[in-house]
Design a protein around this motif. Structure first.
Motif, PDB file in Angstrom:
ATOM      1  N   GLY A 157      48.227  47.725  32.638  1.00 21.22           N
ATOM      2  CA  GLY A 157      47.964  46.179  33.382  1.00 21.22           C
ATOM      3  C   GLY A 157      48.439  44.875  32.853  1.00 21.22           C
ATOM      4  O   GLY A 157      48.222  45.049  31.281  1.00 21.22           O
ATOM      5  N   PRO A 158      48.689  44.288  33.446  1.00 19.43           N
ATOM      6  CA  PRO A 158      48.769  44.288  34.820  1.00 19.43           C
ATOM      7  C   PRO A 158      49.856  44.986  35.407  1.00 19.43           C
ATOM      8  O   PRO A 158      50.792  45.492  34.685  1.00 19.43           O
ATOM      9  CB  PRO A 158      49.460  42.855  35.251  1.00 19.43           C
ATOM     10  CG  PRO A 158      49.005  41.843  33.859  1.00 19.43           C
ATOM     11  CD  PRO A 158      49.255  42.826  32.736  1.00 19.43           C
ATOM     12  N   THR A 159      49.719  45.569  36.707  1.00 16.48           N
ATOM     13  CA  THR A 159      50.564  46.545  37.120  1.00 16.48           C
ATOM     14  C   THR A 159      51.373  46.013  38.100  1.00 16.48           C
ATOM     15  O   THR A 159      51.440  44.883  38.468  1.00 16.48           O
ATOM     16  CB  THR A 159      49.784  47.796  37.628  1.00 16.48           C
ATOM     17  OG1 THR A 159      50.704  48.796  38.383  1.00 16.48           O
ATOM     18  CG2 THR A 159      48.854  47.354  38.977  1.00 16.48           C
ATOM     19  N   VAL A 178      50.880  42.047  49.081  1.00 16.71           N
ATOM     20  CA  VAL A 178      49.779  41.443  48.505  1.00 16.71           C
ATOM     21  C   VAL A 178      50.149  40.053  47.859  1.00 16.71           C
ATOM     22  O   VAL A 178      49.504  38.913  47.837  1.00 16.71           O
ATOM     23  CB  VAL A 178      49.262  42.327  47.020  1.00 16.71           C
ATOM     24  CG1 VAL A 178      48.377  41.723  46.406  1.00 16.71           C
ATOM     25  CG2 VAL A 178      48.827  43.551  47.671  1.00 16.71           C
ATOM     26  N   MET A 179      51.577  40.007  47.314  1.00 20.10           N
ATOM     27  CA  MET A 179      52.057  38.716  46.779  1.00 20.10           C
ATOM     28  C   MET A 179      51.971  37.628  47.888  1.00 20.10           C
ATOM     29  O   MET A 179      51.875  36.503  47.616  1.00 20.10           O
ATOM     30  CB  MET A 179      53.468  38.856  46.039  1.00 20.10           C
ATOM     31  CG  MET A 179      53.368  39.750  44.873  1.00 20.10           C
ATOM     32  SD  MET A 179      52.349  39.015  43.489  1.00 20.10           S
ATOM     33  CE  MET A 179      53.119  37.686  43.205  1.00 20.10           C
ATOM     34  N   ALA A 199      46.072  47.086  42.023  1.00 20.60           N
ATOM     35  CA  ALA A 199      47.019  46.589  42.153  1.00 20.60           C
ATOM     36  C   ALA A 199      47.292  45.060  42.850  1.00 20.60           C
ATOM     37  O   ALA A 199      48.059  44.923  43.642  1.00 20.60           O
ATOM     38  CB  ALA A 199      48.039  47.704  43.053  1.00 20.60           C
ATOM     39  N   ALA A 200      46.732  44.414  42.458  1.00 21.29           N
ATOM     40  CA  ALA A 200      46.418  43.017  42.802  1.00 21.29           C
ATOM     41  C   ALA A 200      46.738  42.122  41.531  1.00 21.29           C
ATOM     42  O   ALA A 200      46.977  42.838  40.479  1.00 21.29           O
ATOM     43  CB  ALA A 200      44.965  42.449  43.250  1.00 21.29           C
ATOM     44  N   TYR A 220      42.751  36.228  48.407  1.00 24.10           N
ATOM     45  CA  TYR A 220      43.481  36.606  49.452  1.00 24.10           C
ATOM     46  C   TYR A 220      44.340  37.594  48.993  1.00 24.10           C
ATOM     47  O   TYR A 220      44.317  38.870  49.737  1.00 24.10           O
ATOM     48  CB  TYR A 220      44.458  35.354  49.876  1.00 24.10           C
ATOM     49  CG  TYR A 220      43.619  34.454  50.725  1.00 24.10           C
ATOM     50  CD1 TYR A 220      43.331  34.815  52.241  1.00 24.10           C
ATOM     51  CD2 TYR A 220      43.630  33.357  50.390  1.00 24.10           C
ATOM     52  CE1 TYR A 220      42.673  33.921  52.888  1.00 24.10           C
ATOM     53  CE2 TYR A 220      43.087  32.257  51.401  1.00 24.10           C
ATOM     54  CZ  TYR A 220      42.543  32.539  52.620  1.00 24.10           C
ATOM     55  OH  TYR A 220      42.078  31.842  53.402  1.00 24.10           O
ATOM     56  N   ALA A 221      44.723  37.779  47.913  1.00 19.06           N
ATOM     57  CA  ALA A 221      45.695  38.706  47.174  1.00 19.06           C
ATOM     58  C   ALA A 221      44.772  40.127  46.959  1.00 19.06           C
ATOM     59  O   ALA A 221      45.231  41.126  47.358  1.00 19.06           O
ATOM     60  CB  ALA A 221      46.679  38.613  45.989  1.00 19.06           C
ATOM     61  N   TYR A 222      43.774  39.893  46.413  1.00 20.04           N
ATOM     62  CA  TYR A 222      42.740  41.122  46.253  1.00 20.04           C
ATOM     63  C   TYR A 222      42.424  41.438  47.531  1.00 20.04           C
ATOM     64  O   TYR A 222      42.437  42.838  47.672  1.00 20.04           O
ATOM     65  CB  TYR A 222      41.535  40.541  45.425  1.00 20.04           C
ATOM     66  CG  TYR A 222      40.280  41.439  45.136  1.00 20.04           C
ATOM     67  CD1 TYR A 222      40.624  42.643  44.451  1.00 20.04           C
ATOM     68  CD2 TYR A 222      39.179  41.250  45.577  1.00 20.04           C
ATOM     69  CE1 TYR A 222      39.584  43.506  44.363  1.00 20.04           C
ATOM     70  CE2 TYR A 222      38.312  42.067  45.504  1.00 20.04           C
ATOM     71  CZ  TYR A 222      38.531  43.033  44.745  1.00 20.04           C
ATOM     72  OH  TYR A 222      37.353  43.848  44.502  1.00 20.04           O
ATOM     73  N   ARG A 223      41.879  40.917  48.416  1.00 15.75           N
ATOM     74  CA  ARG A 223      41.585  41.543  49.792  1.00 15.75           C
ATOM     75  C   ARG A 223      42.787  42.354  50.188  1.00 15.75           C
ATOM     76  O   ARG A 223      42.491  43.370  50.969  1.00 15.75           O
ATOM     77  CB  ARG A 223      41.207  40.321  50.576  1.00 15.75           C
ATOM     78  CG  ARG A 223      40.809  40.910  52.045  1.00 15.75           C
ATOM     79  CD  ARG A 223      40.270  39.895  53.005  1.00 15.75           C
ATOM     80  NE  ARG A 223      41.274  39.005  53.366  1.00 15.75           N
ATOM     81  CZ  ARG A 223      41.241  38.137  54.364  1.00 15.75           C
ATOM     82  NH1 ARG A 223      40.038  38.056  55.128  1.00 15.75           N
ATOM     83  NH2 ARG A 223      42.009  37.116  54.746  1.00 15.75           N
TER      84      ARG A 223
END
Length: 381
Positions: free
Chosen positions: A9-11, A17-18, A193-194, A246-249
């Motif tokens: 991580g980060p992965t 997602v980006m 994977a965020a 937003y990315a995490y969601r």
């Protein structure tokens, strides 16, 4: 060519997602935010397999871990914690800094305290306030395999059960409610994977009641404030990292679309392929076989292999990123992440790149053996 992040991580983060981070900035005291955050909470509950309260902190995983400590641990409390590496050691230090009496179940790096050892600690300490455990010790590539049995011990005297699952939740089955875990936390940049910066925490009704009645002398990590704001308005008490939410969601949505069972299976198969493939080229795993992590493969360096030269060559020539060792393990091991969107491509490219790097540095590494062995494991995908 872009880097392939095979770090603990980060992965790697999917393009979808980006792109989610390009959403316009909204008012975090608006109905738009309520829609975003309630969706984040509900999806987090599904991934954590819980109906408990969720707080999605805008912080690193360490922030979530610290929040768990300062909201539960008070001076004089008796806390049991297994310690077998850098992150479990840091957690023990955090707990000690609160003035607690810490019962450390110390084992050598690369192996876990047995369940019997933990049971013995509970038998000898009837007044334990909480049991803390690092589910996956990132520094050594070890994973605790008996989390389902711990509530048999904590339930004896209603002790809290707290799990730091920062580097593995989402990569293995961790049913929070079924296993009666009071507080559980992770980091979005690992198996979910965020991008880094969102760290969700699950808090049981028992833990929540305690936190509200005994708030810590702090502001940002005072979880009772988060409960209050969510219950009153579905807001957060402080400005959240909106693009990261937003990315995490989006990352959670991808996991749920794939199906959690398949996500867990994919992680396990890719992990088995990395262990077997890298062993076939002459490398040996650091952790004891029965304690090895699924999401982080720690490998011993070959005699004479210089850490920085190896990892720099791997990054510069093949654009593959792996991590070195911590503390006493610096220069002795390197670590390969197996998390997030990891799939056949990641596994095969990593084994090929590591084999080629070893060959460039004068070591006899059988790339074909490694790839063939890994490919056999990957057929199960």
């Amino acid at each position: 060519m872009e880097y392939l992040s095979m770090l603990p991580g980060p992965t790697n983060v999917p393009d979808r997602v980006m792109r989610a981070m390009l959403a316009p900035i909204i008012n975090h005291r608006s109905d738009d935010f309520v829609e975003l955050y309630t969706d984040v909470v509900e999806k987090t509950q599904q991934v954590f397999q819980t109906k408990n309260d969720i707080v999605a902190l805008s912080a690193s995983g360490t922030g979530a871990v610290e929040a768990s400590v300062i909201n539960i641990v008070k001076k004089g409390d008796k806390i049991i914690i297994p310690v077998n590496g850098e992150f479990s050691g840091r957690l023990a230090e955090l707990i000690e800094a609160q003035g607690a009496h810490v019962i450390k179940l110390q084992t050598p790096p690369g192996e876990n305290a047995t369940f019997d050892k933990i049971k013995e600690a509970f038998d000898n300490n009837k007044d334990v306030k909480a049991f803390y455990v690092v589910h996956n010790e990132t520094s050594t590539g070890t994973m605790v395999n008996y989390l389902d049995r711990i509530s048999d011990l904590t339930s004896r005297n209603d002790a809290m059960y707290v799990v730091d699952s920062v580097s593995i939740l989402g990569g293995v089955n961790l049913p929070v409610d079924k296993w009666n875990i009071d507080v559980c936390m992770t980091g979005a940049q690992k198996a979910i994977a965020a991008p880094p910066g969102i760290s969700p925490i699950s808090i049981s009704a028992k833990a929540k009641k305690y936190m509200i009645a005994n708030p810590p002398p702090t502001m940002y990590f005072n979880l009772a404030r988060y409960f209050k704001y969510y219950e009153e308005s579905k807001h957060t008490p402080f400005t959240p990292a909106l693009p990261l939410l937003y990315a995490y969601r989006e990352a959670l949505s991808i996991m749920l679309e794939e199906g959690l069972e398949h996500v867990f299976k994919r992680h396990k198969i890719c992990s088995d392929a990395l262990y077997s493939g890298l062993s076939a080229i002459g490398l040996t795993p650091f952790a004891k076989k029965e304690d090895r992590s699924i999401s982080i493969i720690a490998l011993n360096y070959l005699d004479g292999l210089e850490d920085k030269i190896f990892r720099d060559t791997l990054a510069e020539k093949f654009r593959v990123l792996v991590a070195g060792g911590f503390g006493n393990l610096k220069g002795k091991v390197f670590r390969v992440g197996c998390m997030g969107e990891v799939n056949k491509y990641h596994v095969m490219r990593t084994i090929s790149a590591i084999s080629s790097t070893l060959a460039m540095m004068g070591y006899d590494a059988d790339a074909q053996a490694g790839l063939k062995t890994a490919e056999e494991k990957l057929k199960a995908l």
